[in-house]
Design a protein around this motif. Structure first.
Motif, PDB file in Angstrom:
ATOM      1  N   HIS A 125       0.795  -1.228   0.000  1.00 50.06           N
ATOM      2  CA  HIS A 125       0.000   0.000   0.000  1.00 50.06           C
ATOM      3  C   HIS A 125       0.830   1.282   0.000  1.00 50.06           C
ATOM      4  CE1 HIS A 125      -3.753  -2.216   0.468  1.00 50.06           C
ATOM      5  NE2 HIS A 125      -3.033  -3.047   1.197  1.00 50.06           N
ATOM      6  N   TYR A 126       1.815   1.358  -0.897  1.00 47.11           N
ATOM      7  CA  TYR A 126       2.638   2.563  -1.009  1.00 47.11           C
ATOM      8  C   TYR A 126       2.597   3.132  -2.420  1.00 47.11           C
ATOM      9  CZ  TYR A 126       4.692   1.701   3.559  1.00 47.11           C
ATOM     10  OH  TYR A 126       4.871   1.520   4.895  1.00 47.11           O
ATOM     11  N   VAL A 127       2.680   4.449  -2.509  1.00 43.46           N
ATOM     12  CA  VAL A 127       2.780   5.151  -3.782  1.00 43.46           C
ATOM     13  C   VAL A 127       3.921   6.162  -3.676  1.00 43.46           C
ATOM     14  CG1 VAL A 127       0.333   4.893  -4.359  1.00 43.46           C
ATOM     15  CG2 VAL A 127       1.094   6.934  -3.161  1.00 43.46           C
ATOM     16  N   LEU A 128       4.325   6.675  -4.824  1.00 44.62           N
ATOM     17  CA  LEU A 128       5.343   7.726  -4.876  1.00 44.62           C
ATOM     18  C   LEU A 128       4.642   9.018  -5.270  1.00 44.62           C
ATOM     19  CD1 LEU A 128       8.375   7.679  -4.354  1.00 44.62           C
ATOM     20  CD2 LEU A 128       8.726   7.534  -6.808  1.00 44.62           C
ATOM     21  N   ALA A 129       4.591   9.970  -4.332  1.00 46.28           N
ATOM     22  CA  ALA A 129       3.884  11.239  -4.523  1.00 46.28           C
ATOM     23  C   ALA A 129       4.887  12.382  -4.476  1.00 46.28           C
ATOM     24  CB  ALA A 129       2.829  11.418  -3.436  1.00 46.28           C
ATOM     25  N   ASN A 130       5.039  13.096  -5.586  1.00 45.60           N
ATOM     26  CA  ASN A 130       6.028  14.178  -5.675  1.00 45.60           C
ATOM     27  C   ASN A 130       7.409  13.706  -5.242  1.00 45.60           C
ATOM     28  OD1 ASN A 130       4.112  15.925  -6.659  1.00 45.60           O
ATOM     29  ND2 ASN A 130       3.926  17.130  -4.797  1.00 45.60           N
ATOM     30  N   GLY A 131       7.743  12.463  -5.581  1.00 41.33           N
ATOM     31  CA  GLY A 131       9.058  11.918  -5.273  1.00 41.33           C
ATOM     32  C   GLY A 131       9.216  11.413  -3.855  1.00 41.33           C
ATOM     33  N   ILE A 132       8.141  11.410  -3.074  1.00 37.04           N
ATOM     34  CA  ILE A 132       8.187  10.959  -1.679  1.00 37.04           C
ATOM     35  C   ILE A 132       7.299   9.736  -1.526  1.00 37.04           C
ATOM     36  CG2 ILE A 132       7.680  11.575   0.713  1.00 37.04           C
ATOM     37  CD1 ILE A 132       8.212  14.501  -0.081  1.00 37.04           C
ATOM     38  N   MET A 133       7.852   8.662  -0.944  1.00 36.98           N
ATOM     39  CA  MET A 133       7.061   7.457  -0.727  1.00 36.98           C
ATOM     40  C   MET A 133       6.096   7.695   0.435  1.00 36.98           C
ATOM     41  SD  MET A 133       8.220   3.525  -0.053  1.00 36.98           S
ATOM     42  CE  MET A 133       8.160   3.464   1.736  1.00 36.98           C
ATOM     43  N   THR A 134       4.827   7.378   0.200  1.00 30.12           N
ATOM     44  CA  THR A 134       3.807   7.558   1.223  1.00 30.12           C
ATOM     45  C   THR A 134       2.791   6.420   1.153  1.00 30.12           C
ATOM     46  OG1 THR A 134       2.186   9.102   2.150  1.00 30.12           O
ATOM     47  CG2 THR A 134       2.410   9.065  -0.240  1.00 30.12           C
ATOM     48  N   GLY A 135       2.127   6.179   2.276  1.00 22.23           N
ATOM     49  CA  GLY A 135       1.129   5.127   2.337  1.00 22.23           C
ATOM     50  C   GLY A 135      -0.192   5.559   1.737  1.00 22.23           C
ATOM     51  N   ASP A 136      -0.999   4.573   1.386  1.00 22.33           N
ATOM     52  CA  ASP A 136      -2.314   4.843   0.813  1.00 22.33           C
ATOM     53  C   ASP A 136      -3.379   4.928   1.903  1.00 22.33           C
ATOM     54  OD1 ASP A 136      -2.823   2.199   1.544  1.00 22.33           O
ATOM     55  OD2 ASP A 136      -3.481   1.576  -0.449  1.00 22.33           O
ATOM     56  N   LEU A 137      -4.631   4.979   1.498  1.00 18.13           N
ATOM     57  CA  LEU A 137      -5.753   5.100   2.429  1.00 18.13           C
ATOM     58  C   LEU A 137      -5.855   3.889   3.358  1.00 18.13           C
ATOM     59  CD1 LEU A 137      -8.168   6.794   3.327  1.00 18.13           C
ATOM     60  CD2 LEU A 137      -9.535   5.626   1.570  1.00 18.13           C
ATOM     61  N   PHE A 138      -5.509   2.693   2.869  1.00 20.76           N
ATOM     62  CA  PHE A 138      -5.538   1.495   3.715  1.00 20.76           C
ATOM     63  C   PHE A 138      -4.630   1.684   4.932  1.00 20.76           C
ATOM     64  CE2 PHE A 138      -3.454  -2.435   4.989  1.00 20.76           C
ATOM     65  CZ  PHE A 138      -4.544  -3.237   5.320  1.00 20.76           C
ATOM     66  N   ILE A 139      -3.405   2.158   4.707  1.00 21.03           N
ATOM     67  CA  ILE A 139      -2.472   2.362   5.824  1.00 21.03           C
ATOM     68  C   ILE A 139      -2.984   3.473   6.734  1.00 21.03           C
ATOM     69  CG2 ILE A 139      -0.145   3.092   6.470  1.00 21.03           C
ATOM     70  CD1 ILE A 139       0.897   1.663   3.986  1.00 21.03           C
ATOM     71  N   GLN A 140      -3.493   4.554   6.149  1.00 24.16           N
ATOM     72  CA  GLN A 140      -4.012   5.656   6.949  1.00 24.16           C
ATOM     73  C   GLN A 140      -5.130   5.180   7.868  1.00 24.16           C
ATOM     74  OE1 GLN A 140      -4.608   9.341   4.791  1.00 24.16           O
ATOM     75  NE2 GLN A 140      -6.461   9.753   5.958  1.00 24.16           N
ATOM     76  N   GLU A 141      -6.060   4.400   7.341  1.00 22.63           N
ATOM     77  CA  GLU A 141      -7.156   3.885   8.160  1.00 22.63           C
ATOM     78  C   GLU A 141      -6.664   2.899   9.206  1.00 22.63           C
ATOM     79  OE1 GLU A 141      -9.823   2.501   5.098  1.00 22.63           O
ATOM     80  OE2 GLU A 141     -10.804   4.458   4.949  1.00 22.63           O
ATOM     81  N   SER A 142      -5.656   2.104   8.875  1.00 22.71           N
ATOM     82  CA  SER A 142      -5.075   1.155   9.840  1.00 22.71           C
ATOM     83  C   SER A 142      -4.433   1.894  11.001  1.00 22.71           C
ATOM     84  CB  SER A 142      -4.048   0.255   9.159  1.00 22.71           C
ATOM     85  OG  SER A 142      -4.657  -0.553   8.168  1.00 22.71           O
ATOM     86  N   LEU A 143      -3.696   2.971  10.716  1.00 22.89           N
ATOM     87  CA  LEU A 143      -3.073   3.755  11.783  1.00 22.89           C
ATOM     88  C   LEU A 143      -4.115   4.425  12.664  1.00 22.89           C
ATOM     89  CD1 LEU A 143      -0.053   5.498  10.029  1.00 22.89           C
ATOM     90  CD2 LEU A 143       0.043   3.741  11.795  1.00 22.89           C
ATOM     91  N   ALA A 144      -5.203   4.871  12.068  1.00 23.60           N
ATOM     92  CA  ALA A 144      -6.262   5.548  12.833  1.00 23.60           C
ATOM     93  C   ALA A 144      -6.911   4.617  13.846  1.00 23.60           C
ATOM     94  CB  ALA A 144      -7.295   6.133  11.895  1.00 23.60           C
ATOM     95  N   LYS A 145      -6.916   3.317  13.545  1.00 25.53           N
ATOM     96  CA  LYS A 145      -7.518   2.333  14.452  1.00 25.53           C
ATOM     97  C   LYS A 145      -6.644   2.050  15.661  1.00 25.53           C
ATOM     98  CE  LYS A 145     -10.020  -0.029  10.770  1.00 25.53           C
ATOM     99  NZ  LYS A 145     -10.090  -1.241   9.967  1.00 25.53           N
ATOM    100  N   LYS A 146      -5.348   2.347  15.562  1.00 25.55           N
ATOM    101  CA  LYS A 146      -4.410   2.062  16.663  1.00 25.55           C
ATOM    102  C   LYS A 146      -4.502   3.092  17.747  1.00 25.55           C
ATOM    103  CE  LYS A 146      -1.105  -0.559  14.024  1.00 25.55           C
ATOM    104  NZ  LYS A 146       0.251  -0.727  13.598  1.00 25.55           N
TER     105      LYS A 146
END
Length: 146
Positions: A125-146
């Motif tokens: 679940h990673y993409v390259l955005a403006n040259g920076i590796m970042t997580g997608d919505l799946f990772i964002q939602e997973s972190l929010a649950k913690k």
């Protein structure tokens, strides 16, 4: 709207022009993955500009990034942190993390989130955005649950 996402063919495309079914580059795994869904809408929450020598990206405070010290949200990143550049590429130093000021008459920006097809393994679940590796919505939602 204009954040550039690296596509599966090596080109870059503005996030606003990406649709479900498009194929993007996963820098963590070093292969192409399909976009499962795209969500966009205005966000009236603090935005952060995360900068490295590779580029900069403006994200919400809860947007996920893989640092040398582990997975964190944008509001937990500090200047000097090491951010992953992807599969065997190493780490880049965060050169700045700035809170984007919300001025009087501030119009909430449209925030775009991509979710990639994949398993429950965060590496899918990673993409390259403006040259920076970042997580997608799946990772964002997973972190929010913690």
């Amino acid at each position: 709207d204009d954040t550039l996402i690296k596509m599966g063919d090596g080109s870059e495309r503005a996030v606003k022009d990406i649709r479900a079914g498009d194929r993007v580059w996963n820098p963590k795994l070093g292969w192409i993955q399909t976009v499962k869904r795209v969500i966009a809408g205005p966000e009236k929450i603090p935005m952060f500009k995360v900068k490295t020598s590779e580029g900069e990206v403006v994200v919400t405070h809860q947007h996920p990034f893989l640092l040398k010290r582990g997975m964190v949200t944008a509001d937990q990143i500090r200047e000097g942190d090491l951010i992953s550049t992807g599969s065997n590429q190493g780490w880049k130093t965060v050169t700045g993390v700035d809170l984007v000021p919300m001025e009087k008459g501030y119009e909430a920006p449209v925030v775009w989130n991509l979710e990639l097809d994949g398993s429950h393994d965060p590496n899918d679940h990673y993409v390259l955005a403006n040259g920076i590796m970042t997580g997608d919505l799946f990772i964002q939602e997973s972190l929010a649950k913690k």
